[in-house]
Scaffold this motif. Structure first.
Motif, mmCIF file in Angstrom:
data_model
loop_
_atom_site.group_PDB
_atom_site.id
_atom_site.type_symbol
_atom_site.label_atom_id
_atom_site.label_comp_id
_atom_site.label_asym_id
_atom_site.label_seq_id
_atom_site.Cartn_x
_atom_site.Cartn_y
_atom_site.Cartn_z
ATOM 1 N N THR A 141 0.830 -1.197 0.000
ATOM 2 C CA THR A 141 0.000 0.000 0.000
ATOM 3 C C THR A 141 0.867 1.250 0.000
ATOM 4 O O THR A 141 2.006 1.232 0.479
ATOM 5 N N TRP A 142 0.323 2.328 -0.557
ATOM 6 C CA TRP A 142 1.040 3.602 -0.556
ATOM 7 C C TRP A 142 0.036 4.749 -0.634
ATOM 8 O O TRP A 142 -1.098 4.594 -1.100
ATOM 9 N N LYS A 143 0.472 5.907 -0.146
ATOM 10 C CA LYS A 143 -0.389 7.087 -0.080
ATOM 11 C C LYS A 143 -0.552 7.699 -1.462
ATOM 12 O O LYS A 143 0.404 7.794 -2.236
ATOM 13 N N VAL A 144 -1.796 8.152 -1.749
ATOM 14 C CA VAL A 144 -2.080 8.829 -3.013
ATOM 15 C C VAL A 144 -2.843 10.126 -2.735
ATOM 16 O O VAL A 144 -3.567 10.244 -1.747
ATOM 17 N N ASN A 145 -2.690 11.075 -3.635
ATOM 18 C CA ASN A 145 -3.343 12.374 -3.516
ATOM 19 C C ASN A 145 -4.852 12.235 -3.703
ATOM 20 O O ASN A 145 -5.322 11.656 -4.682
ATOM 21 N N LEU A 173 -2.174 12.302 -9.805
ATOM 22 C CA LEU A 173 -1.097 11.528 -9.195
ATOM 23 C C LEU A 173 0.247 11.860 -9.838
ATOM 24 O O LEU A 173 0.349 12.060 -11.052
ATOM 25 N N THR A 174 1.277 11.900 -9.020
ATOM 26 C CA THR A 174 2.638 12.166 -9.486
ATOM 27 C C THR A 174 3.257 10.881 -10.017
ATOM 28 O O THR A 174 2.760 9.780 -9.771
ATOM 29 N N GLU A 179 4.070 4.861 -9.703
ATOM 30 C CA GLU A 179 5.173 3.952 -10.019
ATOM 31 C C GLU A 179 4.742 2.484 -9.957
ATOM 32 O O GLU A 179 5.120 1.664 -10.801
ATOM 33 N N ARG A 180 3.926 2.132 -8.950
ATOM 34 C CA ARG A 180 3.517 0.735 -8.788
ATOM 35 C C ARG A 180 2.273 0.370 -9.597
ATOM 36 O O ARG A 180 1.738 -0.730 -9.469
#
Length: 259
Positions: A141-145, A173-174, A179-180
């Motif tokens: 898991t990762w944080k997203v805007n 999203l940046t 990336e994933r």
């Protein structure tokens, strides 16, 4: 074989909206194709399931499946449309005599407990920032805007070479945030509108025109759009990338590559 099941495909308000008489809401009000409960999915392995998000329609969603128990849950973020069903789940755990397992990023857990401070009596809160494995799925898991609404998290799941991401609430999203998402078999992405004209700083979720740009960058084999508002009428023929499906309640997708 594992299957992904869409329990709800609506945005935070669902469809129909109680105050609205637009064509989409009226069709949904008559029990049509556009009925949308708050967004949630589950992974069904044939003997058990793992759910993602537990909004205020959780009880109705469980009843529609004929399910009486839910033992495990992933949570993307602590907004009401994603956790509003937790008190009912906790009560079910209490009556059934087991403790549920809720997996969420560490910073999300105290936000949940501030809203429902009694939940941890019946639900174990387990941080998953460093990744977990459930039913053979390696889950990261990762944080997203989430735009004006702050942040959410996306989940990436991989099993036996099949890779997919669930990301219901995000925008702008940046490259680091996407990336994933590159080279997936499936991307499930929230798109609340087909085209949202509001100024970007006031918004919180991709529209479908912006999502098409994202897909060109990350190139999933298939994408499914969910978290749709009453702006989206499933009876219309929208201009979408060829590999995109608009989710409907009950949609089941095999989580395996076609031979």
């Amino acid at each position: 074989m594992d299957n992904l099941v869409f329990l709800g495909t609506g945005d935070a308000m669902g469809v129909p909206r109680v105050y609205c008489s637009c064509e989409t809401c009226m069709e949904a009000r008559a029990g049509g194709l556009n009925v949308r409960l708050r967004s949630s999915v589950l992974i069904d392995n044939g003997s058990d399931f793992l759910a993602i998000d537990c909004g205020p329609d959780w009880r109705r969603q469980m009843e529609s499946l004929g399910q009486r128990t839910m033992r495990r849950l992933l949570v993307t973020h602590a907004h009401f449309d994603h956790i509003g069903g937790l008190p009912e789940w906790a009560d079910a755990c209490r009556w059934m005599g087991y403790k549920g397992e809720l997996f969420a990023p560490a910073e999300v857990i105290p936000v949940i407990l501030r809203q429902y401070p009694w939940l941890d009596r019946n639900i174990q809160m387990i941080p998953c920032d460093d990744g977990i494995e459930l039913d053979g799925w390696q889950i990261d898991t990762w944080k997203v805007n989430h735009g004006k609404n702050g942040y959410s998290y996306a989940f990436r799941l991989e099993k036996e070479g099949y890779k997919w991401v669930y990301c219901p609430d995000s925008i702008s999203l940046t490259p680091q945030e996407t990336e994933r998402m590159h080279g997936l078999d499936l991307l499930v992405l929230g798109t609340s509108f087909y085209y949202e004209a509001a100024e970007l700083s006031t918004r919180s979720v991709y529209d479908m025109t912006e999502a098409a740009d994202l897909l060109r960058t990350v190139q999933p084999a298939r994408a499914v759009y969910t978290h749709m508002s009453h702006d989206v009428d499933l009876r219309k023929a929208y201009i979408l990338p060829e590999n995109v499906t608009l989710a409907v309640t009950g949609l089941r997708l095999p989580l395996t590559r076609s031979e």
